[in-house]
Design a protein around this motif. Structure first.
Motif, short mmCIF file in Angstrom:
data_model
loop_
_atom_site.label_atom_id
_atom_site.label_comp_id
_atom_site.label_asym_id
_atom_site.label_seq_id
_atom_site.Cartn_x
_atom_site.Cartn_y
_atom_site.Cartn_z
N LEU A 188 0.81 -1.22 0.00
CA LEU A 188 0.00 0.00 0.00
C LEU A 188 0.84 1.27 0.00
N ARG A 189 2.16 1.13 0.09
CA ARG A 189 3.00 2.33 0.10
C ARG A 189 2.82 3.18 -1.16
N PRO A 190 2.78 2.58 -2.39
CA PRO A 190 2.53 3.42 -3.57
C PRO A 190 1.20 4.16 -3.51
N LEU A 191 0.18 3.54 -2.90
CA LEU A 191 -1.10 4.23 -2.77
C LEU A 191 -0.98 5.46 -1.87
N LYS A 192 -0.18 5.36 -0.80
CA LYS A 192 0.03 6.52 0.06
C LYS A 192 0.74 7.63 -0.72
N THR A 193 1.69 7.25 -1.58
CA THR A 193 2.38 8.24 -2.40
C THR A 193 1.41 8.93 -3.35
N VAL A 194 0.55 8.12 -3.97
CA VAL A 194 -0.45 8.67 -4.89
C VAL A 194 -1.40 9.61 -4.15
N GLY A 208 -1.02 20.80 -13.97
CA GLY A 208 0.02 20.34 -14.89
C GLY A 208 0.93 19.29 -14.28
N ARG A 209 0.82 19.10 -12.99
CA ARG A 209 1.64 18.10 -12.31
C ARG A 209 1.06 16.70 -12.54
N ARG A 210 1.94 15.71 -12.57
CA ARG A 210 1.51 14.34 -12.78
C ARG A 210 2.07 13.43 -11.69
N LEU A 211 1.33 12.39 -11.40
CA LEU A 211 1.79 11.41 -10.42
C LEU A 211 2.91 10.58 -11.04
N PRO A 212 3.85 10.14 -10.22
CA PRO A 212 4.93 9.31 -10.76
C PRO A 212 4.38 8.00 -11.33
N GLU A 213 4.81 7.66 -12.52
CA GLU A 213 4.35 6.43 -13.17
C GLU A 213 4.86 5.21 -12.40
N GLN A 214 3.94 4.24 -12.24
CA GLN A 214 4.30 2.98 -11.57
C GLN A 214 4.55 1.92 -12.62
N PRO A 215 5.71 1.25 -12.57
CA PRO A 215 5.98 0.22 -13.57
C PRO A 215 5.05 -0.97 -13.39
N GLY A 216 4.85 -1.69 -14.49
CA GLY A 216 4.02 -2.90 -14.42
C GLY A 216 2.57 -2.60 -14.69
N GLY A 217 1.81 -3.66 -14.84
CA GLY A 217 0.39 -3.53 -15.13
C GLY A 217 -0.49 -3.88 -13.96
N ASP A 218 -0.01 -3.66 -12.74
CA ASP A 218 -0.84 -3.98 -11.58
C ASP A 218 -1.88 -2.89 -11.35
N GLU A 219 -2.69 -3.11 -10.31
CA GLU A 219 -3.79 -2.19 -10.04
C GLU A 219 -3.31 -0.78 -9.73
N ILE A 220 -2.18 -0.68 -9.03
CA ILE A 220 -1.67 0.65 -8.67
C ILE A 220 -1.21 1.40 -9.91
N GLY A 221 -0.52 0.68 -10.82
CA GLY A 221 -0.09 1.31 -12.06
C GLY A 221 -1.27 1.77 -12.90
N ILE A 222 -2.32 0.94 -12.98
CA ILE A 222 -3.51 1.31 -13.74
C ILE A 222 -4.19 2.53 -13.12
N SER A 223 -4.30 2.54 -11.76
CA SER A 223 -4.92 3.67 -11.08
C SER A 223 -4.12 4.95 -11.30
N THR A 224 -2.79 4.85 -11.27
CA THR A 224 -1.95 6.03 -11.48
C THR A 224 -2.14 6.59 -12.88
N ARG A 225 -2.15 5.71 -13.88
CA ARG A 225 -2.34 6.18 -15.26
C ARG A 225 -3.73 6.79 -15.44
N SER A 226 -4.74 6.20 -14.82
CA SER A 226 -6.09 6.76 -14.92
C SER A 226 -6.16 8.14 -14.27
#
Length: 277
Positions: A188-194, A208-226
Protein backbone atom coordinates in the motif's frame (compact mmCIF):
# COMPACT_ATOMS: atom_id res chain seq x y z
CA UNK A 1 -10.71 2.22 16.20
CA UNK A 2 -10.54 3.72 12.71
CA UNK A 3 -6.80 3.15 12.67
CA UNK A 4 -7.32 -0.47 13.67
CA UNK A 5 -9.85 -0.91 10.85
CA UNK A 6 -7.63 0.65 8.21
CA UNK A 7 -7.14 -1.19 4.95
CA UNK A 8 -3.62 -2.20 5.91
CA UNK A 9 -4.73 -3.71 9.20
CA UNK A 10 -7.66 -5.49 7.60
CA UNK A 11 -5.35 -7.05 5.02
CA UNK A 12 -2.96 -8.08 7.80
CA UNK A 13 -5.80 -9.60 9.82
CA UNK A 14 -6.99 -11.52 6.77
CA UNK A 15 -3.46 -12.86 6.23
CA UNK A 16 -3.22 -13.82 9.91
CA UNK A 17 -6.58 -15.59 9.70
CA UNK A 18 -5.42 -17.59 6.68
CA UNK A 19 -2.26 -18.60 8.54
CA UNK A 20 -4.30 -19.53 11.62
CA UNK A 21 -6.66 -21.74 9.61
CA UNK A 22 -3.69 -23.35 7.87
CA UNK A 23 -1.97 -24.06 11.18
CA UNK A 24 -5.16 -25.48 12.70
CA UNK A 25 -5.73 -27.70 9.67
CA UNK A 26 -2.12 -28.87 9.69
CA UNK A 27 -2.18 -29.59 13.42
CA UNK A 28 -5.47 -31.48 13.12
CA UNK A 29 -4.07 -33.54 10.27
CA UNK A 30 -0.88 -34.35 12.16
CA UNK A 31 -2.86 -35.28 15.27
CA UNK A 32 -5.13 -37.59 13.27
CA UNK A 33 -2.17 -39.23 11.50
CA UNK A 34 -0.30 -39.76 14.76
CA UNK A 35 -3.39 -41.25 16.43
CA UNK A 36 -3.90 -43.59 13.49
CA UNK A 37 -0.25 -44.56 13.50
CA UNK A 38 -0.33 -45.19 17.25
CA UNK A 39 -3.38 -47.40 16.96
CA UNK A 40 -1.77 -49.40 14.15
CA UNK A 41 1.47 -49.81 16.11
CA UNK A 42 -0.46 -50.80 19.24
CA UNK A 43 -2.51 -53.37 17.33
CA UNK A 44 0.63 -54.87 15.83
CA UNK A 45 2.26 -55.08 19.26
CA UNK A 46 -0.86 -56.69 20.74
CA UNK A 47 -1.02 -59.21 17.90
CA UNK A 48 2.64 -60.10 18.39
CA UNK A 49 2.08 -60.60 22.12
CA UNK A 50 -1.02 -62.73 21.46
CA UNK A 51 0.96 -64.86 19.01
CA UNK A 52 3.61 -65.46 21.68
CA UNK A 53 0.92 -66.42 24.23
CA UNK A 54 -0.66 -68.75 21.66
CA UNK A 55 2.68 -70.54 21.36
CA UNK A 56 2.78 -70.96 25.13
CA UNK A 57 -0.82 -72.23 25.26
CA UNK A 58 -0.06 -74.81 22.58
CA UNK A 59 2.56 -76.38 24.90
CA UNK A 60 1.01 -75.69 28.31
CA UNK A 61 0.20 -78.56 30.62
CA UNK A 62 -3.37 -79.32 31.70
CA UNK A 63 -2.55 -77.95 35.14
CA UNK A 64 -1.45 -74.64 33.70
CA UNK A 65 -4.70 -74.30 31.77
CA UNK A 66 -6.94 -75.48 34.58
CA UNK A 67 -6.15 -73.17 37.47
CA UNK A 68 -6.26 -69.39 37.74
CA UNK A 69 -2.74 -67.95 37.64
CA UNK A 70 -1.39 -64.43 38.03
CA UNK A 71 2.22 -64.17 36.90
CA UNK A 72 3.87 -61.00 38.28
CA UNK A 73 0.73 -58.99 37.55
CA UNK A 74 1.07 -55.28 36.80
CA UNK A 75 -1.36 -52.76 38.27
CA UNK A 76 -3.19 -51.28 35.30
CA UNK A 77 -4.08 -48.18 37.31
CA UNK A 78 -0.50 -47.00 36.84
CA UNK A 79 1.10 -49.34 34.30
CA UNK A 80 0.99 -48.76 30.53
CA UNK A 81 2.73 -52.03 29.59
CA UNK A 82 1.07 -54.62 27.37
CA UNK A 83 -0.76 -57.26 29.38
CA UNK A 84 -2.04 -60.70 28.38
CA UNK A 85 -4.82 -62.97 29.53
CA UNK A 86 -5.86 -66.53 28.73
CA UNK A 87 -9.58 -67.13 29.14
CA UNK A 88 -11.64 -70.29 29.06
CA UNK A 89 -14.51 -70.67 26.63
CA UNK A 90 -16.95 -69.34 29.25
CA UNK A 91 -14.83 -66.19 29.76
CA UNK A 92 -13.28 -67.05 33.13
CA UNK A 93 -9.64 -66.00 33.52
CA UNK A 94 -7.06 -68.80 33.56
CA UNK A 95 -3.93 -66.73 33.19
CA UNK A 96 -3.27 -62.99 33.53
CA UNK A 97 -0.27 -60.69 33.72
CA UNK A 98 -2.21 -57.70 35.02
CA UNK A 99 -4.67 -56.70 37.71
CA UNK A 100 -7.18 -53.90 37.75
CA UNK A 101 -7.19 -53.26 41.46
CA UNK A 102 -7.51 -56.78 42.93
CA UNK A 103 -9.06 -58.55 39.95
CA UNK A 104 -7.92 -59.11 36.38
CA UNK A 105 -9.53 -56.92 33.71
CA UNK A 106 -12.61 -58.36 32.06
CA UNK A 107 -12.78 -57.94 28.28
CA UNK A 108 -16.15 -57.01 26.80
CA UNK A 109 -18.38 -59.89 25.76
CA UNK A 110 -18.71 -58.37 22.29
CA UNK A 111 -14.97 -58.74 21.77
CA UNK A 112 -15.01 -62.42 22.77
CA UNK A 113 -18.02 -63.07 20.56
CA UNK A 114 -16.23 -61.51 17.61
CA UNK A 115 -13.01 -63.41 18.43
CA UNK A 116 -14.90 -66.73 18.24
CA UNK A 117 -15.29 -66.03 14.52
CA UNK A 118 -12.04 -64.22 13.68
CA UNK A 119 -9.24 -62.28 15.35
CA UNK A 120 -10.63 -58.94 16.55
CA UNK A 121 -9.43 -55.59 17.85
CA UNK A 122 -11.40 -53.17 19.99
CA UNK A 123 -10.80 -49.83 21.64
CA UNK A 124 -12.59 -50.17 24.93
CA UNK A 125 -11.59 -47.19 27.11
CA UNK A 126 -9.29 -47.08 28.83
CA UNK A 127 -7.71 -50.01 26.91
CA UNK A 128 -6.82 -51.12 23.43
CA UNK A 129 -7.70 -54.82 23.24
CA UNK A 130 -6.98 -57.67 20.85
CA UNK A 131 -8.52 -61.13 21.07
CA UNK A 132 -8.04 -64.44 19.28
CA UNK A 133 -9.43 -67.90 19.94
CA UNK A 134 -7.31 -70.88 21.08
CA UNK A 135 -8.02 -74.57 21.15
CA UNK A 136 -6.38 -77.66 22.63
CA UNK A 137 -8.27 -80.63 21.11
CA UNK A 138 -5.93 -83.01 22.91
CA UNK A 139 -7.16 -81.67 26.26
CA UNK A 140 -10.68 -80.87 25.15
CA UNK A 141 -10.12 -77.22 26.07
CA UNK A 142 -10.62 -73.97 24.23
CA UNK A 143 -10.99 -70.29 24.96
CA UNK A 144 -9.61 -66.89 24.13
CA UNK A 145 -6.31 -65.07 24.30
CA UNK A 146 -6.69 -61.36 25.06
CA UNK A 147 -3.89 -58.81 24.99
CA UNK A 148 -4.27 -55.14 25.81
CA UNK A 149 -2.60 -51.88 26.69
CA UNK A 150 -3.76 -48.77 28.50
CA UNK A 151 -4.56 -45.85 26.20
CA UNK A 152 -2.63 -43.59 28.59
CA UNK A 153 0.59 -44.59 26.82
CA UNK A 154 -0.54 -43.05 23.53
CA UNK A 155 -2.24 -40.17 25.28
CA UNK A 156 1.00 -39.12 26.98
CA UNK A 157 2.78 -39.05 23.64
CA UNK A 158 -0.08 -37.11 22.05
CA UNK A 159 -0.08 -34.59 24.88
CA UNK A 160 3.57 -33.86 24.19
CA UNK A 161 2.92 -33.57 20.45
CA UNK A 162 -0.10 -31.33 20.97
CA UNK A 163 1.91 -29.10 23.31
CA UNK A 164 4.60 -28.76 20.66
CA UNK A 165 2.02 -28.03 17.96
CA UNK A 166 0.34 -25.42 20.17
CA UNK A 167 3.55 -23.54 20.96
CA UNK A 168 4.84 -23.72 17.38
CA UNK A 169 1.38 -22.72 16.11
CA UNK A 170 1.34 -19.59 18.29
CA UNK A 171 4.74 -18.51 16.97
CA UNK A 172 3.71 -19.35 13.39
CA UNK A 173 0.50 -17.32 13.60
CA UNK A 174 2.35 -14.40 15.20
CA UNK A 175 5.00 -14.55 12.50
CA UNK A 176 2.31 -14.75 9.81
CA UNK A 177 0.57 -11.70 11.26
CA UNK A 178 3.81 -9.70 11.30
CA UNK A 179 4.60 -10.82 7.75
CA UNK A 180 1.08 -9.84 6.62
CA UNK A 181 1.50 -6.38 8.17
CA UNK A 182 4.83 -5.94 6.42
CA UNK A 183 3.50 -7.09 3.05
CA UNK A 184 0.39 -4.92 3.40
CA UNK A 185 2.50 -1.88 4.27
CA UNK A 186 4.82 -2.44 1.29
CA UNK A 187 1.91 -3.12 -1.06
CA UNK A 188 0.00 0.00 0.00
CA UNK A 189 3.00 2.33 0.10
CA UNK A 190 2.53 3.42 -3.57
CA UNK A 191 -1.10 4.23 -2.77
CA UNK A 192 0.03 6.52 0.06
CA UNK A 193 2.38 8.24 -2.40
CA UNK A 194 -0.45 8.67 -4.89
CA UNK A 195 -2.78 10.01 -2.18
CA UNK A 196 -0.18 12.51 -0.94
CA UNK A 197 0.52 13.73 -4.49
CA UNK A 198 -3.20 14.05 -5.23
CA UNK A 199 -3.77 16.04 -2.05
CA UNK A 200 -0.86 18.35 -2.92
CA UNK A 201 -2.30 18.89 -6.40
CA UNK A 202 -5.67 19.72 -4.86
CA UNK A 203 -4.06 22.24 -2.53
CA UNK A 204 -1.81 23.96 -5.11
CA UNK A 205 -4.26 23.54 -8.04
CA UNK A 206 -1.26 22.67 -10.20
CA UNK A 207 -3.09 20.56 -12.79
CA UNK A 208 0.02 20.34 -14.89
CA UNK A 209 1.64 18.10 -12.31
CA UNK A 210 1.51 14.34 -12.78
CA UNK A 211 1.79 11.41 -10.42
CA UNK A 212 4.93 9.31 -10.76
CA UNK A 213 4.35 6.43 -13.17
CA UNK A 214 4.30 2.98 -11.57
CA UNK A 215 5.98 0.22 -13.57
CA UNK A 216 4.02 -2.90 -14.42
CA UNK A 217 0.39 -3.53 -15.13
CA UNK A 218 -0.84 -3.98 -11.58
CA UNK A 219 -3.79 -2.19 -10.04
CA UNK A 220 -1.67 0.65 -8.67
CA UNK A 221 -0.09 1.31 -12.06
CA UNK A 222 -3.51 1.31 -13.74
CA UNK A 223 -4.92 3.67 -11.08
CA UNK A 224 -1.95 6.03 -11.48
CA UNK A 225 -2.34 6.18 -15.26
CA UNK A 226 -6.09 6.76 -14.92
CA UNK A 227 -5.51 9.57 -12.41
CA UNK A 228 -2.91 11.18 -14.66
CA UNK A 229 -5.38 10.97 -17.56
CA UNK A 230 -7.99 12.69 -15.42
CA UNK A 231 -5.47 15.42 -14.54
CA UNK A 232 -4.68 15.89 -18.23
CA UNK A 233 -8.40 16.28 -18.99
CA UNK A 234 -8.80 18.73 -16.11
CA UNK A 235 -5.82 20.77 -17.30
CA UNK A 236 -7.21 20.89 -20.84
CA UNK A 237 -10.60 22.04 -19.53
CA UNK A 238 -8.90 24.59 -17.27
CA UNK A 239 -6.82 25.92 -20.19
CA UNK A 240 -9.95 26.25 -22.33
CA UNK A 241 -11.73 28.08 -19.52
CA UNK A 242 -8.74 30.40 -19.01
CA UNK A 243 -8.60 31.13 -22.75
CA UNK A 244 -12.34 31.90 -22.74
CA UNK A 245 -11.93 34.26 -19.77
CA UNK A 246 -9.02 36.00 -21.52
CA UNK A 247 -11.16 36.46 -24.63
CA UNK A 248 -13.96 37.95 -22.53
CA UNK A 249 -11.57 40.34 -20.81
CA UNK A 250 -10.11 41.39 -24.16
CA UNK A 251 -13.60 41.94 -25.59
CA UNK A 252 -14.62 44.07 -22.61
CA UNK A 253 -11.40 46.10 -22.89
CA UNK A 254 -11.90 46.66 -26.60
CA UNK A 255 -15.58 47.55 -26.12
CA UNK A 256 -14.67 50.00 -23.37
CA UNK A 257 -12.08 51.65 -25.60
CA UNK A 258 -14.48 51.92 -28.54
CA UNK A 259 -17.27 53.33 -26.41
CA UNK A 260 -15.11 55.89 -24.66
CA UNK A 261 -15.19 58.52 -27.45
CA UNK A 262 -18.99 58.42 -28.07
CA UNK A 263 -19.68 58.55 -24.41
CA UNK A 264 -17.40 61.55 -24.01
CA UNK A 265 -19.21 63.34 -26.84
CA UNK A 266 -22.59 62.59 -25.31
CA UNK A 267 -21.45 63.87 -21.92
CA UNK A 268 -20.20 67.09 -23.53
CA UNK A 269 -23.41 67.67 -25.45
CA UNK A 270 -25.49 66.96 -22.36
CA UNK A 271 -23.43 69.46 -20.38
CA UNK A 272 -23.95 72.10 -23.09
CA UNK A 273 -27.69 71.49 -23.16
CA UNK A 274 -27.84 72.01 -19.44
CA UNK A 275 -26.44 75.55 -19.68
CA UNK A 276 -28.97 78.42 -19.48
CA UNK A 277 -27.34 80.51 -22.22
Amino acid sequence: MRRFLSLRNRIALLGGLVVLLTVVGFASGVDALVRRSQENDTNKALQARASAIAGWVAKASPEQLAAQQYLAPADLRSSTDIFAEVLSVDGSVLFSTALEGSTPPRPPATLLAAASRTDSSLRSPPYYLYATAWSRPDLGLSGYIVTGQSSKAGRNALNGLNGFLLVSGIFTVAGGLVASLTVARLALRPLKTVAAAADDIRTTRDFGRRLPEQPGGDEIGISTRSFNGMLAALQEAYDRLAASLDSQRQFIADASHELRTPLTSIRTNAAVLQRDD
